[in-house]
Design a protein around this motif. Structure first.
Motif, PDB file in Angstrom:
ATOM      1  N   ALA A 214       1.118  -7.935 -10.250  1.00 28.77           N
ATOM      2  CA  ALA A 214       0.090  -8.734 -10.925  1.00 28.77           C
ATOM      3  C   ALA A 214      -0.985  -9.242  -9.965  1.00 28.77           C
ATOM      4  CB  ALA A 214       0.748  -9.922 -11.631  1.00 28.77           C
ATOM      5  N   PHE A 215      -0.764  -9.125  -8.656  1.00 35.15           N
ATOM      6  CA  PHE A 215      -1.714  -9.651  -7.682  1.00 35.15           C
ATOM      7  C   PHE A 215      -2.936  -8.750  -7.500  1.00 35.15           C
ATOM      8  CE2 PHE A 215       2.501 -11.191  -6.533  1.00 35.15           C
ATOM      9  CZ  PHE A 215       2.288 -12.551  -6.608  1.00 35.15           C
ATOM     10  N   ILE A 216      -2.721  -7.450  -7.600  1.00 33.88           N
ATOM     11  CA  ILE A 216      -3.831  -6.504  -7.518  1.00 33.88           C
ATOM     12  C   ILE A 216      -3.336  -5.178  -8.086  1.00 33.88           C
ATOM     13  CG2 ILE A 216      -3.249  -5.870  -5.131  1.00 33.88           C
ATOM     14  CD1 ILE A 216      -6.224  -5.306  -4.661  1.00 33.88           C
ATOM     15  N   ARG A 217      -4.123  -4.561  -8.947  1.00 33.18           N
ATOM     16  CA  ARG A 217      -3.716  -3.280  -9.523  1.00 33.18           C
ATOM     17  C   ARG A 217      -4.929  -2.388  -9.727  1.00 33.18           C
ATOM     18  NH1 ARG A 217      -3.473  -7.062 -13.780  1.00 33.18           N
ATOM     19  NH2 ARG A 217      -4.360  -6.401 -15.790  1.00 33.18           N
ATOM     20  N   GLN A 218      -4.660  -1.079  -9.816  1.00 37.59           N
ATOM     21  CA  GLN A 218      -5.723  -0.106 -10.021  1.00 37.59           C
ATOM     22  C   GLN A 218      -5.998   0.103 -11.501  1.00 37.59           C
ATOM     23  OE1 GLN A 218      -7.457   1.122  -7.314  1.00 37.59           O
ATOM     24  NE2 GLN A 218      -6.161  -0.408  -6.303  1.00 37.59           N
ATOM     25  N   ASN A 219      -4.941   0.184 -12.281  1.00 38.67           N
ATOM     26  CA  ASN A 219      -5.072   0.409 -13.711  1.00 38.67           C
ATOM     27  C   ASN A 219      -5.062  -0.927 -14.439  1.00 38.67           C
ATOM     28  OD1 ASN A 219      -5.018   1.262 -16.354  1.00 38.67           O
ATOM     29  ND2 ASN A 219      -3.023   2.297 -16.218  1.00 38.67           N
ATOM     30  N   LYS A 221      -5.230  -1.504 -17.380  1.00 44.52           N
ATOM     31  CA  LYS A 221      -4.480  -1.414 -18.634  1.00 44.52           C
ATOM     32  C   LYS A 221      -2.976  -1.341 -18.400  1.00 44.52           C
ATOM     33  CE  LYS A 221      -8.236   0.810 -21.201  1.00 44.52           C
ATOM     34  NZ  LYS A 221      -8.648   1.985 -22.020  1.00 44.52           N
ATOM     35  N   ASN A 222      -2.562  -1.409 -17.153  1.00 49.10           N
ATOM     36  CA  ASN A 222      -1.127  -1.408 -16.834  1.00 49.10           C
ATOM     37  C   ASN A 222      -0.527  -2.724 -17.303  1.00 49.10           C
ATOM     38  OD1 ASN A 222       1.446  -1.271 -15.672  1.00 49.10           O
ATOM     39  ND2 ASN A 222       0.692  -0.299 -13.809  1.00 49.10           N
ATOM     40  N   LYS A 223       0.303  -2.674 -18.306  1.00 49.39           N
ATOM     41  CA  LYS A 223       0.831  -3.880 -18.950  1.00 49.39           C
ATOM     42  C   LYS A 223       2.213  -4.295 -18.449  1.00 49.39           C
ATOM     43  CE  LYS A 223      -2.814  -4.023 -21.555  1.00 49.39           C
ATOM     44  NZ  LYS A 223      -3.878  -5.023 -21.265  1.00 49.39           N
ATOM     45  N   HIS A 224       2.746  -3.594 -17.469  1.00 54.21           N
ATOM     46  CA  HIS A 224       4.097  -3.901 -17.000  1.00 54.21           C
ATOM     47  C   HIS A 224       4.069  -5.048 -15.986  1.00 54.21           C
ATOM     48  CE1 HIS A 224       5.927  -0.430 -18.996  1.00 54.21           C
ATOM     49  NE2 HIS A 224       4.824   0.232 -18.656  1.00 54.21           N
ATOM     50  N   LEU A 225       3.565  -6.200 -16.413  1.00 51.38           N
ATOM     51  CA  LEU A 225       3.347  -7.327 -15.509  1.00 51.38           C
ATOM     52  C   LEU A 225       4.332  -8.469 -15.718  1.00 51.38           C
ATOM     53  CD1 LEU A 225      -0.549  -7.503 -15.696  1.00 51.38           C
ATOM     54  CD2 LEU A 225       0.846  -6.377 -13.963  1.00 51.38           C
ATOM     55  N   VAL A 226       4.953  -8.543 -16.873  1.00 44.68           N
ATOM     56  CA  VAL A 226       5.833  -9.676 -17.169  1.00 44.68           C
ATOM     57  C   VAL A 226       7.132  -9.572 -16.394  1.00 44.68           C
ATOM     58  CG1 VAL A 226       7.106 -10.883 -18.982  1.00 44.68           C
ATOM     59  CG2 VAL A 226       4.806  -9.990 -19.450  1.00 44.68           C
ATOM     60  N   ASN A 227       7.743  -8.398 -16.408  1.00 43.59           N
ATOM     61  CA  ASN A 227       8.993  -8.202 -15.690  1.00 43.59           C
ATOM     62  C   ASN A 227       8.731  -8.260 -14.183  1.00 43.59           C
ATOM     63  OD1 ASN A 227      11.565  -7.503 -14.852  1.00 43.59           O
ATOM     64  ND2 ASN A 227      11.300  -5.328 -15.283  1.00 43.59           N
ATOM     65  N   ARG A 228       9.194  -9.322 -13.563  1.00 41.75           N
ATOM     66  CA  ARG A 228       9.051  -9.514 -12.114  1.00 41.75           C
ATOM     67  C   ARG A 228       7.590  -9.399 -11.671  1.00 41.75           C
ATOM     68  NH1 ARG A 228      14.064  -9.356  -9.609  1.00 41.75           N
ATOM     69  NH2 ARG A 228      15.763  -8.807 -11.006  1.00 41.75           N
ATOM     70  N   ILE A 229       6.712  -9.960 -12.496  1.00 41.11           N
ATOM     71  CA  ILE A 229       5.261 -10.002 -12.262  1.00 41.11           C
ATOM     72  C   ILE A 229       4.698  -8.682 -11.726  1.00 41.11           C
ATOM     73  CG2 ILE A 229       5.074 -12.500 -12.053  1.00 41.11           C
ATOM     74  CD1 ILE A 229       5.032 -12.130  -9.009  1.00 41.11           C
ATOM     75  N   GLY A 230       5.211  -7.604 -12.271  1.00 42.31           N
ATOM     76  CA  GLY A 230       4.688  -6.291 -11.932  1.00 42.31           C
ATOM     77  C   GLY A 230       5.364  -5.609 -10.769  1.00 42.31           C
ATOM     78  N   LEU A 231       6.197  -6.314 -10.024  1.00 40.53           N
ATOM     79  CA  LEU A 231       6.900  -5.683  -8.911  1.00 40.53           C
ATOM     80  C   LEU A 231       8.167  -5.034  -9.448  1.00 40.53           C
ATOM     81  CD1 LEU A 231       6.301  -8.371  -6.168  1.00 40.53           C
ATOM     82  CD2 LEU A 231       5.111  -6.214  -6.502  1.00 40.53           C
ATOM     83  N   ASN A 232       7.957  -4.028 -10.277  1.00 41.04           N
ATOM     84  CA  ASN A 232       9.057  -3.326 -10.933  1.00 41.04           C
ATOM     85  C   ASN A 232       8.760  -1.833 -10.960  1.00 41.04           C
ATOM     86  OD1 ASN A 232       7.675  -2.594 -13.602  1.00 41.04           O
ATOM     87  ND2 ASN A 232       7.396  -4.827 -13.579  1.00 41.04           N
ATOM     88  N   ASP A 233       9.764  -1.052 -11.306  1.00 37.16           N
ATOM     89  CA  ASP A 233       9.630   0.404 -11.274  1.00 37.16           C
ATOM     90  C   ASP A 233       8.598   0.914 -12.270  1.00 37.16           C
ATOM     91  OD1 ASP A 233      11.638   0.214  -9.428  1.00 37.16           O
ATOM     92  OD2 ASP A 233      13.153   1.243 -10.623  1.00 37.16           O
ATOM     93  N   PHE A 235       5.899  -0.556 -13.523  1.00 38.45           N
ATOM     94  CA  PHE A 235       4.528  -0.806 -13.064  1.00 38.45           C
ATOM     95  C   PHE A 235       4.125   0.221 -12.018  1.00 38.45           C
ATOM     96  CE2 PHE A 235       1.596  -2.454  -9.944  1.00 38.45           C
ATOM     97  CZ  PHE A 235       0.579  -3.013 -10.704  1.00 38.45           C
ATOM     98  N   ALA A 236       5.008   0.457 -11.044  1.00 39.69           N
ATOM     99  CA  ALA A 236       4.683   1.397  -9.968  1.00 39.69           C
ATOM    100  C   ALA A 236       4.446   2.794 -10.515  1.00 39.69           C
ATOM    101  CB  ALA A 236       5.813   1.406  -8.940  1.00 39.69           C
ATOM    102  N   ALA A 237       5.299   3.229 -11.440  1.00 40.19           N
ATOM    103  CA  ALA A 237       5.150   4.566 -12.010  1.00 40.19           C
ATOM    104  C   ALA A 237       3.837   4.694 -12.772  1.00 40.19           C
ATOM    105  CB  ALA A 237       6.333   4.877 -12.924  1.00 40.19           C
ATOM    106  N   GLN A 238       3.464   3.656 -13.503  1.00 38.50           N
ATOM    107  CA  GLN A 238       2.207   3.694 -14.252  1.00 38.50           C
ATOM    108  C   GLN A 238       1.001   3.743 -13.321  1.00 38.50           C
ATOM    109  OE1 GLN A 238       1.838   4.105 -17.605  1.00 38.50           O
ATOM    110  NE2 GLN A 238       4.061   4.374 -17.540  1.00 38.50           N
ATOM    111  N   GLU A 239       1.072   3.060 -12.195  1.00 41.05           N
ATOM    112  CA  GLU A 239      -0.019   3.120 -11.221  1.00 41.05           C
ATOM    113  C   GLU A 239      -0.155   4.526 -10.641  1.00 41.05           C
ATOM    114  OE1 GLU A 239      -2.158   0.009  -9.911  1.00 41.05           O
ATOM    115  OE2 GLU A 239      -1.709   0.224 -12.042  1.00 41.05           O
ATOM    116  N   LEU A 240       0.976   5.146 -10.328  1.00 37.91           N
ATOM    117  CA  LEU A 240       0.934   6.502  -9.797  1.00 37.91           C
ATOM    118  C   LEU A 240       0.396   7.474 -10.847  1.00 37.91           C
ATOM    119  CD1 LEU A 240       1.457   8.513  -7.553  1.00 37.91           C
ATOM    120  CD2 LEU A 240       3.837   8.667  -8.321  1.00 37.91           C
TER     121      LEU A 240
END
Length: 519
Positions: A214-219, A221-233, A235-240
């Protein structure tokens, strides 16, 4: 529990107030895929799966619960004996990964350590209650700013910095250690900035493309921010996926998947639950391509664990080594207090290893060692003495230093005296050293003992046991790492897309190997 676990747990607490896809190609026999010989350089993607281990990985694949990992393994090369850094804790390991050095050079001693210059304990997140006692603002400052911009030595270059100088852009997704040549702003979620003393942002230096939950992201529209504030699998997969879909994936990207580590700490080293969850995210990434084999076109995939985990005994009284008991006659610095004249020792437990610092010059170091060596759960105690490293196990002593007539399997030379069985070394008639229970043990121990200033001891636990200090986390009945033992130190590596050899299979060697691939 590692830095990322504690960090995201804490912030998530403040903030609270996918289907499996069918593997769409038949499995081929294991082969090494060659890098395509065309005008475009290959893209290298390095995936770090926290606490990935050989046996549960193989089990998940055999039970058809990890088709994506099976795909990469069946189209590449595999080895289960990649040697980690030491201590086997995330921040030290990842610092070794991106700098290609041990802690004597990159200067990150562990998740928790004592800074002699600042006269305070630095905690990057080795326990929620430890963090609270040290202070929320100080913890945030250390983890969000100081780690990458101050503590990580500027005398060494990260892989991001080197590749940028070569004109090759890089990316870091959810890796906490990411220092590069570009300025970025980490935005603190508004609810945190308004309800705590935290600032609304931190400036930091990173690679050209940086994502940290949740601190900085490229996408956006990446909504995987609630679970561990985005430091989760997820979120990472969606960014890739976003970088691939937008055709902006740089020549080198590093991405971190944390969930497996959390599961293994709770359920023990043989669980496959975390691997199964992670694999679903990898399937999402592979499904971006027309078919999975297209993911191998001019792309090199490197998938590694960062360390192993050992089982911790279930009985707390037996499993947990509370160093305050053996050292109860000394005044030990408390987490929530500044150093005072009365303080004599500092204890920083990093799960299955610990540092004990002597901050009162009048205390003989040997007195501390004598009190500690009576605990049979401690494998050995090490310290610096003149120009030698001293290691003691029960009544056996061993000494070593760089330079000399003994040569190990990594072509490092050493001077050795005493009983080499203390570190389970085998030395033949040609003065060749082979490592047993402690892979690359001499260099890794030397690195840890020269990672910081001060007069201190290193303690390493036998398998099954874990150190605790004031408010330390504990993992009885689950898994833990930190020690130099092979149970904590050996982790798998899968490589597709290149047959370029690597001189030595250690995390500390991966940087130069990748740089060589990307020449």
């Amino acid at each position: 529990m590692g830095f990322r676990s504690i960090f995201i747990l804490f912030l998530s607490i403040l903030l609270i107030g996918c289907s499996v896809h069918k593997n769409n190609e038949e499995q081929d026999l294991p082969i090494a895929i060659q890098t395509n010989n065309n005008k475009n350089p290959p893209k290298v993607v390095l995936l770090i799966i926290d606490s990935l281990m050989d046996k549960p990985l193989k089990q998940a694949i055999q039970e058809n619960k990890a088709p994506a990992l099976a795909f990469f393994l069946n189209h590449g090369r595999y080895n289960k004996n990649l040697v980690s850094s030491y201590p086997t804790m995330s921040v030290t390991i990842d610092s070794s990964l991106i700098t290609g050095t041990y802690p004597d050079k990159h200067k990150i001693p562990g998740l928790v350590w004592y800074d002699e210059d600042e006269q305070r304990i630095i905690n990057y997140g080795n326990g929620f209650f430890e963090m609270v006692k040290i202070g929320v603002s100080q913890f945030a400052e250390d983890s969000l700013y100081q780690f990458n911009n101050v503590d990580l030595s500027h005398k060494v270059e990260t892989i991001h910095e080197v590749l940028d100088k070569r004109g090759k852009p890089t990316a870091s997704i959810n890796s906490i250690i990411y220092r590069g040549n570009y300025e970025h702003t980490l935005k603190i979620p508004k609810v945190l900035a308004k309800t705590t003393a935290l600032p609304d942002h931190y400036n930091t230096s990173g690679p050209k493309i940086l994502s940290v939950g949740a601190f900085i992201r490229q996408n956006e529209k990446n909504k995987h921010l609630v679970n561990r504030i985005g430091l989760n699998d997820a979120f990472a997969a969606q960014e890739l996926k976003y970088l691939i879909e937008k055709n902006i994936l740089p020549e080198f990207s590093i991405m971190y998947f944390p969930v497996n580590d959390h599961v293994v700490h709770r359920k023990g080293p043989m669980t496959t639950e975390g691997i199964e969850k992670l694999d679903k995210q990898l399937q999402e990434v592979l499904n971006v391509f027309p078919n999975w084999k297209n993911a191998l076109d001019n792309m090199i995939w490197i998938i590694i664990g960062d360390s192993n985990q050992s089982s911790v005994k279930k009985n707390k009284k037996e499993a947990l080594i509370d160093l305050r008991d053996a050292l109860s006659n000394y005044n030990i610095l408390k987490l929530d207090e500044p150093v005072q004249n009365k303080d004599e020792l500092v204890i920083t437990a990093n799960e299955r290893m610990a540092y004990v610092y002597k901050i009162n010059e009048d205390i003989p170091l040997q007195d501390i060692i004598s009190r500690l060596q009576t605990d049979e759960r401690i494998a050995w105690i090490a310290w610096k003495e003149n120009d030698m490293i001293q290691v003691k196990s029960e009544n056996q002593e061993f000494r070593f230093k760089p330079g000399g007539v003994f040569r190990d399997v990594y072509n490092q030379i050493w001077s050795i005296k005493g009983n080499s069985s203390v570190l389970d070394l085998a030395i033949d008639n040609n003065n060749q050293i082979k490592y047993g229970d402690y892979p690359d043990g001499l260099a890794r121990l030397y690195g840890a003992l020269h990672s910081q200033k001060g007069d201190f001891l290193i303690l390493d636990a036998k398998p099954g046991y874990e150190f605790i200090g004031e408010s330390s986390p504990e993992h009885t009945g689950g898994g833990a790492h930190g020690s130099m033992h092979k149970n904590d130190s050996l982790t798998p590596i899968i490589v597709t897309g290149t047959d370029k050899s690597i001189d030595h299979l250690r995390i500390v060697d991966l940087k130069e190997w990748i740089l060589d691939i990307l020449k």
